[in-house]
Design a protein around this motif. Structure first.
Motif, PDB file in Angstrom:
ATOM      1  N   ALA A  57     111.081 -19.261 -17.196  1.00 48.40           N
ATOM      2  CA  ALA A  57     110.591 -18.193 -18.077  1.00 48.40           C
ATOM      3  C   ALA A  57     110.605 -16.857 -17.348  1.00 48.40           C
ATOM      4  O   ALA A  57     110.928 -15.818 -17.928  1.00 48.40           O
ATOM      5  CB  ALA A  57     109.182 -18.512 -18.563  1.00 48.40           C
ATOM      6  N   HIS A  58     110.266 -16.886 -16.055  1.00 53.12           N
ATOM      7  CA  HIS A  58     110.279 -15.642 -15.269  1.00 53.12           C
ATOM      8  C   HIS A  58     111.702 -15.103 -15.159  1.00 53.12           C
ATOM      9  O   HIS A  58     111.958 -13.934 -15.423  1.00 53.12           O
ATOM     10  CB  HIS A  58     109.694 -15.890 -13.879  1.00 53.12           C
ATOM     11  N   GLN A  59     112.627 -16.000 -14.793  1.00 55.15           N
ATOM     12  CA  GLN A  59     113.999 -15.541 -14.573  1.00 55.15           C
ATOM     13  C   GLN A  59     114.667 -15.110 -15.869  1.00 55.15           C
ATOM     14  O   GLN A  59     115.536 -14.244 -15.868  1.00 55.15           O
ATOM     15  CB  GLN A  59     114.798 -16.622 -13.844  1.00 55.15           C
ATOM     16  N   ALA A  60     114.231 -15.702 -16.979  1.00 54.44           N
ATOM     17  CA  ALA A  60     114.797 -15.318 -18.278  1.00 54.44           C
ATOM     18  C   ALA A  60     114.404 -13.895 -18.649  1.00 54.44           C
ATOM     19  O   ALA A  60     115.118 -13.220 -19.366  1.00 54.44           O
ATOM     20  CB  ALA A  60     114.329 -16.285 -19.356  1.00 54.44           C
ATOM     21  N   ALA A  61     113.241 -13.433 -18.166  1.00 53.88           N
ATOM     22  CA  ALA A  61     112.740 -12.124 -18.587  1.00 53.88           C
ATOM     23  C   ALA A  61     112.843 -11.066 -17.496  1.00 53.88           C
ATOM     24  O   ALA A  61     112.614  -9.896 -17.757  1.00 53.88           O
ATOM     25  CB  ALA A  61     111.282 -12.256 -19.031  1.00 53.88           C
ATOM     26  N   ALA A  62     113.178 -11.472 -16.270  1.00 56.61           N
ATOM     27  CA  ALA A  62     113.249 -10.504 -15.173  1.00 56.61           C
ATOM     28  C   ALA A  62     114.346  -9.480 -15.434  1.00 56.61           C
ATOM     29  O   ALA A  62     115.421  -9.842 -15.890  1.00 56.61           O
ATOM     30  CB  ALA A  62     113.517 -11.227 -13.854  1.00 56.61           C
TER      31      ALA A  62
ATOM     32  N   ILE B 135     109.296 -20.839 -13.603  1.00 55.98           N
ATOM     33  CA  ILE B 135     110.416 -20.170 -12.927  1.00 55.98           C
ATOM     34  C   ILE B 135     111.472 -19.772 -13.953  1.00 55.98           C
ATOM     35  O   ILE B 135     111.969 -18.649 -13.956  1.00 55.98           O
ATOM     36  CB  ILE B 135     111.022 -21.081 -11.839  1.00 55.98           C
TER      37      ILE B 135
END
Lengths: 332, 161
Positions: free
Chosen positions: B136-141, B134
């Motif tokens: 890593a996803h939010q860091a790159a979204a 979660i």
């Protein structure tokens, strides 16, 4: 002063055009959103907003200034350890983001790039959004003591949630946004509690509070740039395109993880692919955490995980679309 | 004195009258670590080249070229190296901190592998909270409200487990 005058003229124009006829209503809605995307980047403002996801809530103080075309922002997370000097601070300058994250006796410095942070949640180019959503002018409401026009973004299919966006009728600024599922339950909400336009051009606020008793260290998660090509995503849900492909080190993982990011312009999904290391347990199944759906699969000796603030159908479709080319993958 | 140090780094302090500051930095201890931190913060805010995208590549090559980096304590005792150039030692410390962090992560992975090699049954997703994905996803979204706000929570949760 010029910007303020510009904002006023534009809002006068859009409000007048609302009354023309219903056929123009969708165009009007997009025009309001376009203005909101620009206002968040061009205006100078300071305020406090609250972010809620699932059962969690956080308040954040934001200061934003456009200094001759250069955007400067400071976000200060107010809930955690503000008194003890433990508050997280986030600075952005253009597309560079620097996060000061206190952890015990250390302050970890993280660097990020190119994210649309609140209230600049909408991309400046709205064209991709028009493929997947219908925009509709809603009611007038009040947010943080200011009059706001509601615009609804309604998905054209089941692969994304809907959004409700409140924009300040005077300045055009996005002041509130909610994410709703197909049962119109609110999954996520972010809204100003107070917001004021700034007249000063003083930049003294744009510096971190330094705690000399702490160790400052750079985060260890360094992105790598090698790209594997032995896997493909056959079919994406409609409207989604690949916006990024990175390899990164995640805490506790020995080998780098491939991360692909897909977006329809506002909703985004990450696909993670990593070789399964001998002796580790694989993950399968799916889960909802707050507004985030997660789905895990094992394909050809790879752990595949798909994560996004999107319906379960979207993460499942992407995870099923992954396949690997014939030649056996070598990790090197 | 720390205010003076900060001013010195920002070029807002008369260098001719800063001898006491230089001496205290060279003598090590708190003033020296202060000096390092202020520079690291300055580098991060300015987007200094030592923290650019090929940062990790340079860490790796520095690792190969400089085996003593693996023992930062020993390097600290190397007074001659330190006196040579404050600038060099500054770079060195940014790198050494990262290397230490990488080693720490490496050790964690090793330990995990040792303890979990017996049971190979897959974990049902419903039973865990995969915070690392979660985050890593939010860091790159591309549109991220959640990342820097929620991650605070994620870290608290993972520390409490």
């Amino acid at each position: 002063m010029f910007r303020l005058a510009f904002a006023l003229t534009l809002s006068g124009f859009t409000l007048a055009s609302f009354s023309l006829n219903s056929f123009a209503a969708e165009d009007d809605a997009w025009l309001v959103l376009q203005k909101a995307a620009l206002a968040a980047r061009e205006l100078n403002y300071q305020g406090v907003f609250i972010y809620q996801n699932g059962n969690q809530a956080r308040s954040v103080q934001i200061t934003h200034m456009n200094d001759n075309g250069q955007e400067l922002t400071r976000n200060l997370v107010l809930d955690n350890g503000l008194q003890s000097g433990q508050a997280r601070e986030v600075f952005s300058q253009g597309s560079d983001i620097v996060i000061f994250h206190p952890q015990n006796d250390k302050i970890i410095i993280e660097k990020r790039r190119g994210q649309n942070l609140f209230p600049a949640m909408l991309p400046v180019n709205l064209q991709p959004l028009k493929l997947s959503y219908i925009a509709r002018v809603g009611m007038l409401d009040y947010v943080a003591g200011r009059q706001a026009q509601i615009i609804e973004l309604i998905p054209k299919d089941a692969y994304r949630y809907s959004y409700k966006i409140w924009t300040d009728t005077e300045y055009g600024l996005l002041v509130k946004m909610t994410l709703l599922n197909d049962k119109t339950e609110t999954l996520e909400q972010i809204a100003f509690q107070e917001v004021n336009m700034l007249n000063s051009h003083d930049l003294n606020w744009f510096q971190p509070r330094i705690d000399a008793s702490k160790n400052y260290v750079m985060e260890d998660a360094a992105s790598l740039n090698r790209v594997h090509t032995n896997w493909i995503v056959a079919e994406l849900p409609p409207g989604y395109i690949k916006v990024d492909h990175i390899e990164l080190m995640v805490n506790g993982k020995a080998s780098p993880i491939n991360q692909m990011i897909f977006s329809d312009g506002i909703a985004s999904v990450s696909l993670f692919i990593e070789p399964i290391v001998k002796g580790t347990r694989t993950k399968t199944g799916h889960k909802l955490v707050g507004s985030t759906n997660i789905c895990a699969n094992v394909i050809n000796g790879y752990q595949v995980v798909v994560v996004g603030e999107v319906p379960l159908a979207t993460v499942q479709m992407i995870s099923k679309a992954v396949s690997f080319k014939k030649q056996t993958a070598s990790n090197r | 004195m720390k205010d003076q140090l900060s001013a010195l780094i920002d070029g807002e302090f008369d260098v001719a009258s800063a001898e006491h500051l230089i001496t205290s930095i060279q003598s090590g201890g708190e003033m020296e670590s202060c000096w390092q931190h202020y520079h690291l913060i300055g580098d991060a805010m300015r987007g200094d080249r030592y923290l650019s995208s090929d940062f990790s590549a340079r860490v790796m090559s520095a690792l190969e070229a400089e085996p003593t980096v693996l023992a930062p304590k020993a390097a600290l005792d190397n007074q001659i190296e330190r006196k040579k150039s404050l600038f060099q030692s500054n770079q060195f410390w940014s790198i050494a901190a990262s290397v230490a962090a990488v080693m720490f992560v490496g050790m964690m992975v090793l330990q995990q592998q040792l303890t979990s090699s017996e049971d190979m049954a897959p974990v049902e997703m419903a039973q865990i909270v995969p915070l690392e994905y979660i985050a890593a996803h939010q860091a790159a979204a591309p549109s991220g409200a959640a990342y820097y706000i929620q991650n605070v929570n994620a870290n608290i949760n993972s520390a409490g487990q």
